[in-house]
Write an enzyme that holds these catalytic residues in place. Structure first.
Site, PDB file in Angstrom:
ATOM      1  N   ALA A  35       0.850  -1.196   0.000  1.00 41.86           N
ATOM      2  CA  ALA A  35       0.000   0.000   0.000  1.00 41.86           C
ATOM      3  C   ALA A  35       0.883   1.243   0.000  1.00 41.86           C
ATOM      4  O   ALA A  35       2.101   1.163   0.226  1.00 41.86           O
ATOM      5  CB  ALA A  35      -0.891   0.017   1.240  1.00 41.86           C
ATOM      6  N   LYS A  36       0.306   2.355  -0.265  1.00 42.37           N
ATOM      7  CA  LYS A  36       0.992   3.646  -0.094  1.00 42.37           C
ATOM      8  C   LYS A  36      -0.081   4.714   0.019  1.00 42.37           C
ATOM      9  O   LYS A  36      -1.192   4.535  -0.475  1.00 42.37           O
ATOM     10  CB  LYS A  36       1.887   3.943  -1.311  1.00 42.37           C
ATOM     11  N   GLY A  37       0.264   5.813   0.664  1.00 44.39           N
ATOM     12  CA  GLY A  37      -0.702   6.900   0.786  1.00 44.39           C
ATOM     13  C   GLY A  37       0.012   8.229   0.736  1.00 44.39           C
ATOM     14  O   GLY A  37       1.249   8.293   0.806  1.00 44.39           O
TER      15      GLY A  37
END
Ligand code: NAD
Length: 433
Positions: A121-123
């Protein structure tokens, strides 16, 4: 083999113009190369490349002057096939959905190479932290957390620090999430301060992992680390600890740089006494005592045994790769070598330990932090480092075995290993409904 990639639903690079300096395009090239070595069923490559979920949120924040500003925030869960999604949150003006998607996919492959039970994931939030007050940063963080709270969680998706976010940011996320839950949930983030459930050893974990893979590479190549010469580009979290640990192991770190320039001493730099102390006093390594000046470009071309790019992406390119003289390159940074530089380095027989293997120590100790939070039991630093050593060494050997079997670079081998592992999980779990 190329046909296999086509059959898997991936577009040809000829019809998809690639700017290889861009992380997303480079990652796509590496992914395609790996797929060409795997016998994946139709649709599997597309499923693995496109990923699962992207959340885009627009949210208001009250600024110090009383005005309201609306920010764009992103959280991408690329894969949850092997476990909860895992990846950092960055605050930067250049953040957009494409960048976050590329970084989320890289996390999927990195966690798979390390064989830890996480997806990727990444944000991010599009904002410029140096222009913001601490109070504004806290309000942005807390409101963004509220916006994505239903999508994250210790069993769902676990954020961590990235560019312009840090342990304090993680403490705010944990606090906001815990208020919504009604009880303290330390396992919702990693990279927290130790006082609120962070792990010992996290600070130096990425560098420690880089050093373990350098040790394994040297052993494989028959190189003695005692007296080996080293150049390190970047002197932040990864560069500083890598230079310090390698000099403690008996290497001669002869060059170090930061964004302002570099320092050089052919007899070896006093990493802590001269370079670190000078950085602390002046804000840069440049002009540290007992050193000559050197540019970042010159550092990359030094006649050293080991080169550690630990700054930013796109540093070793087709323009300078022919002049690189190092025997081992261990990628502390993400994406420091472009795909066409890779080809040149392979011809020169340079042993490149790719980012998704070399800097996987950070996410591995994040995994340890999550395990400790889940167990409500804390490990000693020696325990953390010996477990990290075991995981890094096993990952290095898994990748090396594939590189030798398939006669490919360590990078292609790492991607083959990662894509294969995620494909196995996707196949076993099947397609719903
Ligand atoms: P940092 O911000 O602590 O340090 C970055 C260093 O690079 C600084 O010394 C800075 O002056 C230098 N730098 C910046 N731009 C430069 C340029 N154009 N030329 C030369 N030097 C430059 O960052 P960090 O946490 O050490 O991360 C470094 C790299 O490692 C990044 O690519 C990051 O994505 C990657 N990485 C970090 C971790 C981690 O745990 N910190 C984990 C995995 C990967």
């Amino acid at each position: 083999m190329e046909e296999n990639a086509e059959a898997c639903g991936l577009e040809a690079t000829e019809t998809t113009p690639c700017d290889e300096a861009k992380l997303l395009d480079a990652a796509y090239m590496h992914f395609r190369e790996a797929v060409s070595h795997l016998m994946l069923e139709p649709g599997m490559a597309e499923l693995l490349w496109r990923g699962s979920r992207s959340y885009v949120v627009e949210f208001p924040v009250r600024m110090d002057d009383g005005s309201i500003r609306v920010f764009s925030g992103y959280r991408v869960q690329h894969s949850t096939h092997r476990g909860p999604a895992k990846g950092g949150i960055r605050f930067h003006p250049s953040v957009d959905l494409d960048e976050i998607k590329a970084l989320a996919a890289l996390m999927t492959w990195k966690c798979a190479v390390m064989n830890i039970p996480f997806g990727g994931a990444k944000g991010g939030v599009q904002c410029d932290p140096p222009e913001l007050s601490l109070g504004e940063l806290e309000r942005i963080t807390r409101r963004f957390t509220w916006e994505i709270a239903r999508f994250i969680g210790p069993e769902r998706d676990i954020p961590a620090p990235d560019v312009f976010t840090n342990a304090q940011t993680m403490a705010w996320i944990m606090d906001t999430y815990s208020i919504l839950a009604g009880y303290t949930v330390p396992g919702v983030v990693t990279g927290k301060p130790v006082d609120v459930g962070g792990s010992l050893g996290r600070e130096a974990a990425t560098a420690q992992g880089v050093v373990y893979v350098i040790r394994e590479s040297a052993h494989y190549l028959g190189m003695d680390l005692q007296g080996a010469t080293v150049a390190v580009q970047g002197f932040g979290n990864v560069g500083w600890h890598t230079a310090r640990l390698l000099s403690e192991l008996g290497c001669f770190v002869i060059a170090i740089s930061d964004v302002f320039g570099g320092v050089y001493n052919d007899k070896g730099l006093a990493v802590r006494r001269d370079v670190r102390a000078h950085l602390d006093a002046t804000g840069s390594v440049v002009n540290a005592p007992g050193t000559e000046s050197i540019s970042n470009a010159e550092l990359l071309e030094l006649d050293v045994d080991i080169l550690v790019p630990a700054a930013i992406e796109g540093q070793i390119t087709k323009d300078n790769a022919t002049r690189v003289k190092a025997r081992i390159i261990a990628e502390g940074a993400n994406g420091p070598t472009t795909p066409s530089a890779d080809v040149i380095l392979a011809e020169k027989n340079v042993f490149v330990v790719p980012d998704i293997l070399a800097n996987g120590g950070g996410v591995t100790v994040s995994y340890f932090e999550w395990v400790q939070n889940t167990q409500k039991l804390f490990w000693q630093e020696e325990d953390i480092n010996s477990r990290l050593d075991a995981i890094m060494t096993r990952a290095f050997r898994d990748v090396l075995r594939i590189a030798e079997r398939e006669k490919v670079s360590m990078r292609t081998a790492a991607y083959i290993l990662a894509v294969e592992r995620v494909a196995v999980a996707a196949r076993l779990r099947g397609i719903f409904p």
